[in-house]
Design an enzyme around this catalytic site. Structure first.
Site, PDB file in Angstrom:
ATOM      1  N   CYS A  82       0.446  -1.152   0.158  1.00  0.00           N
ATOM      2  CA  CYS A  82       0.415   0.047   0.077  1.00  0.00           C
ATOM      3  C   CYS A  82       0.799   1.337   0.192  1.00  0.00           C
ATOM      4  O   CYS A  82       2.038   1.198   1.064  1.00  0.00           O
ATOM      5  CB  CYS A  82      -1.177   0.034   1.456  1.00  0.00           C
ATOM      6  N   GLU A 352     -10.413  32.664  -2.295  1.00  0.00           N
ATOM      7  CA  GLU A 352     -10.530  31.196  -2.440  1.00  0.00           C
ATOM      8  C   GLU A 352     -10.533  30.816  -3.390  1.00  0.00           C
ATOM      9  O   GLU A 352     -11.869  31.595  -4.147  1.00  0.00           O
ATOM     10  CB  GLU A 352     -11.116  30.022  -1.080  1.00  0.00           C
ATOM     11  N   CYS A 428       2.975  22.867   2.382  1.00  0.00           N
ATOM     12  CA  CYS A 428       2.711  21.983   2.402  1.00  0.00           C
ATOM     13  C   CYS A 428       4.507  21.663   1.801  1.00  0.00           C
ATOM     14  O   CYS A 428       4.362  20.423   1.256  1.00  0.00           O
ATOM     15  CB  CYS A 428       1.388  21.171   2.485  1.00  0.00           C
TER      16      CYS A 428
HETATM   17  N1  SAH Z   1      -5.757  27.627   4.387  1.00  0.00           N
HETATM   18  C1  SAH Z   1      -6.943  26.300   3.323  1.00  0.00           C
HETATM   19  C2  SAH Z   1      -6.770  25.401   3.151  1.00  0.00           C
HETATM   20  C3  SAH Z   1      -5.486  25.554   2.232  1.00  0.00           C
HETATM   21  S1  SAH Z   1      -5.034  24.499   0.250  1.00  0.00           S
HETATM   22  C4  SAH Z   1      -6.920  25.351   4.678  1.00  0.00           C
HETATM   23  O1  SAH Z   1      -5.547  25.214   5.904  1.00  0.00           O
HETATM   24  O2  SAH Z   1      -8.446  24.497   4.830  1.00  0.00           O
HETATM   25  C5  SAH Z   1      -4.872  25.207  -0.408  1.00  0.00           C
HETATM   26  C6  SAH Z   1      -5.904  26.420  -1.216  1.00  0.00           C
HETATM   27  O3  SAH Z   1      -5.605  27.101  -2.705  1.00  0.00           O
HETATM   28  C7  SAH Z   1      -6.648  25.542  -2.296  1.00  0.00           C
HETATM   29  O4  SAH Z   1      -8.422  24.983  -1.551  1.00  0.00           O
HETATM   30  C8  SAH Z   1      -7.364  25.584  -3.806  1.00  0.00           C
HETATM   31  O5  SAH Z   1      -8.075  24.998  -4.009  1.00  0.00           O
HETATM   32  C9  SAH Z   1      -6.980  27.602  -3.652  1.00  0.00           C
HETATM   33  N2  SAH Z   1      -6.119  27.701  -5.001  1.00  0.00           N
HETATM   34  C10 SAH Z   1      -5.266  27.497  -5.137  1.00  0.00           C
HETATM   35  N3  SAH Z   1      -4.523  27.905  -6.387  1.00  0.00           N
HETATM   36  C11 SAH Z   1      -5.378  29.221  -5.609  1.00  0.00           C
HETATM   37  C12 SAH Z   1      -5.582  30.447  -6.360  1.00  0.00           C
HETATM   38  N4  SAH Z   1      -4.835  31.208  -8.334  1.00  0.00           N
HETATM   39  N5  SAH Z   1      -5.885  31.765  -6.010  1.00  0.00           N
HETATM   40  C13 SAH Z   1      -7.006  31.544  -4.621  1.00  0.00           C
HETATM   41  N6  SAH Z   1      -6.952  30.013  -4.458  1.00  0.00           N
HETATM   42  C14 SAH Z   1      -5.918  29.318  -4.797  1.00  0.00           C
END
Ligand code: SAH
Length: 470
Positions: A82, A352, A428
């Site tokens: 896995c 977002e 991340c």
């Molecule tokens: N801060 C949030 C999610 C982070 S993940 C939490 O802690 O739950 C990163 C996010 O960035 C995702 O939801 C993705 O959809 C968004 N994202 C990616 N590219 C983007 C862009 N160009 N403009 C705005 N949001 C974006």
């Protein structure tokens, strides 16, 4: 001395250190670096070279000749097949040490950034059963091990399997009996689904021919006790669907939100499909600290809820809010960071890209009775401009949490132009974080760095950096 034989195997290599992305390294006498998957420092291995460049190569372990003293016995029967928890052979303390080292390497050694002393990585209190969302796949092609294939010369008949995709193989599935990533009813539910469907001779999906009835099952468990199940079918057969859904609901009273989805597309993604609420509530509620979050079948949510609270506490502490600040939450997903920090802010504005996530963010704000949060959907680089700032005020704190690719250069240039006193950068992927921080280094000092482990037994890293205007 290590020599390469005609089968492209280098014998008897000593793995000397951990590199990145789950790979360790060995050095040849001529200085060439070999990156090796599934080996750890201290292992002596025969390595098959799969990619060969002038100064470096990539290899796979052909044979483990002598195991590193650091190795421990993996706790899961599926380890090795896995792709889920590839670091189970490392003690958790060593996993954390490698992650800490990785952040240092990316930011300091490779990124050449001026850094404060890194805060020691915060480990996850729970190292098993920490994921709130898992997706399993039904397949009529059970994954066969090399040993199984070698033992037989005739062709295998297809055999149904319910589990995870074998790493790198879209059409083969490793059957999972028990998964240590998710507690609650998950393992029982898998067993039951397997028994129920096989007893009745229902077909599992064939990812090459694109046919078959049972395709995926997504299970989400919240710390509140709520459980969401979404069963995904590859064929629209109302009789089988209703009968299975009723039986599933009757068998597992713990399910608080039961859905199904019909997916006849070529890919497994359900984001562009209708998810049909069947029984129970249409969503589940998760709690982070004192805040509640509504999670619908398609919503994005941090996958380790308990550790998300720890991560957000770090963000809140770095932001140092006193109640009077204007906070922008960039890449806000369903608004969870901004909402979590909202009590300390005068106003939170989240941005977002995904419209549904912003719908959730708005609902989450009202679910928590918040009136100081505003959310916009769109590309953050396009929306985060002077006119938005005129409307909502200049930022005192910017929280940014981009995907693995990091921030776009356009956004970074806007941040340089806007000059918020503080930026809290949640990442991340420390490699892209390092790249972005280099671009911001002219005007920002990195004053705090805190890695947080969200994903025990994997090499994935979360890192929070506080930037303060010079
Ligand atoms: N801060 C949030 C999610 C982070 S993940 C939490 O802690 O739950 C990163 C996010 O960035 C995702 O939801 C993705 O959809 C968004 N994202 C990616 N590219 C983007 C862009 N160009 N403009 C705005 N949001 C974006």
């Amino acid at each position: 001395m290590a020599r390469r034989n005609k089968n492209n195997v280098i014998k008897n290599l000593l793995v000397d250190s951990y590199a990145a992305e789950g790979k360790s390294v060995a050095h040849l006498e001529d200085g060439k670096v070999i990156f090796i998957e599934n080996a750890i420092p201290g292992d002596r291995v025969d390595v098959r070279i799969v990619k060969d460049k002038k100064s470096w190569a990539e290899g796979k372990v052909e044979m483990l000749i002598a195991a590193s003293k650091q190795r421990i016995e993996p706790f899961c029967e599926h380890f090795g097949l896995c792709g889920g928890c590839k670091w189970q052979m490392l003690p958790y303390s060593l996993q954390l040490q490698y992650k800490q080292q990785q952040v240092y390497d990316q930011l300091n050694r490779i990124g050449k950034l001026t850094l404060p002393t890194l805060l020691p990585i915060i480990g996850s209190e729970h190292t098993t059963y920490y994921r709130n969302k898992l997706e399993f796949t039904f397949s009529n092609q059970r994954y066969r091990t090399i040993e199984e294939i070698k033992e037989r010369s005739d062709k295998f008949e297809p055999e149904p399997a319910l589990g995870f995709h074998a790493p790198g193989l879209f059409d083969k599935v490793v059957p999972i009996n028990q998964c240590y990533l998710q507690g609650g009813i998950t393992s029982q539910l898998l067993q039951w689904l397997k028994g129920y469907t096989i007893e009745r001779g229902y077909s599992y999906y064939d990812a090459r021919r694109h046919e078959g009835m049972f395709r995926n099952v997504i299970i989400r468990v919240a710390t509140t006790g709520d459980v969401l199940v979404n069963l995904i079918f590859g064929t629209e057969d109302e009789g089988i669907i209703n009968e299975t859904m009723d039986a599933l609901y009757a068998q597992f009273p713990a399910i608080t939100s039961l859905h199904y989805t019909i997916n006849t597309k070529l890919n497994d993604s359900i984001y562009d499909l209708d998810v049909v609420p069947y029984k129970g509530k249409p969503f589940i509620i998760e709690k982070l600290g004192e805040y509640s979050f509504k999670i619908s079948p398609k919503s994005f949510f941090q996958t380790n809820s308990l550790q998300a609270t720890v991560l957000y506490n770090v963000v809140a502490a770095f932001a140092g809010l006193t109640g009077s600040e204007v906070v922008y939450d960039l890449y806000c997903g369903t608004g969870s960071i901004g909402i979590y920090c909202s009590a300390g802010a005068k106003r939170v504005i989240g941005i977002e890209l995904i419209e549904d996530a912003i719908k959730d963010a708005k609902e989450n704000a009202s679910l928590n009775g918040l009136t100081n949060c505003t959310f916009y959907f769109g590309d953050v680089a396009a929306l985060y401009n002077d006119s938005l700032l005129q409307q909502h005020g200049k930022p005192d704190v910017i929280i940014t949490d981009p995907p693995r690719a990091g921030m776009s250069e356009k956004l970074i240039n806007q941040l340089i132009h806007i000059k918020a006193p503080k930026v809290v950068y949640v990442s991340c992927n420390p490699a892209t974080q390092a790249r972005d921080l280099q671009l911001l280094e002219g005007i920002y000092a990195i004053t705090k760095v805190q890695p947080v482990d969200m994903f025990p037994h994997t090499h994935h890293i979360e890192n929070v950096a506080l930037l303060e205007l010079k």
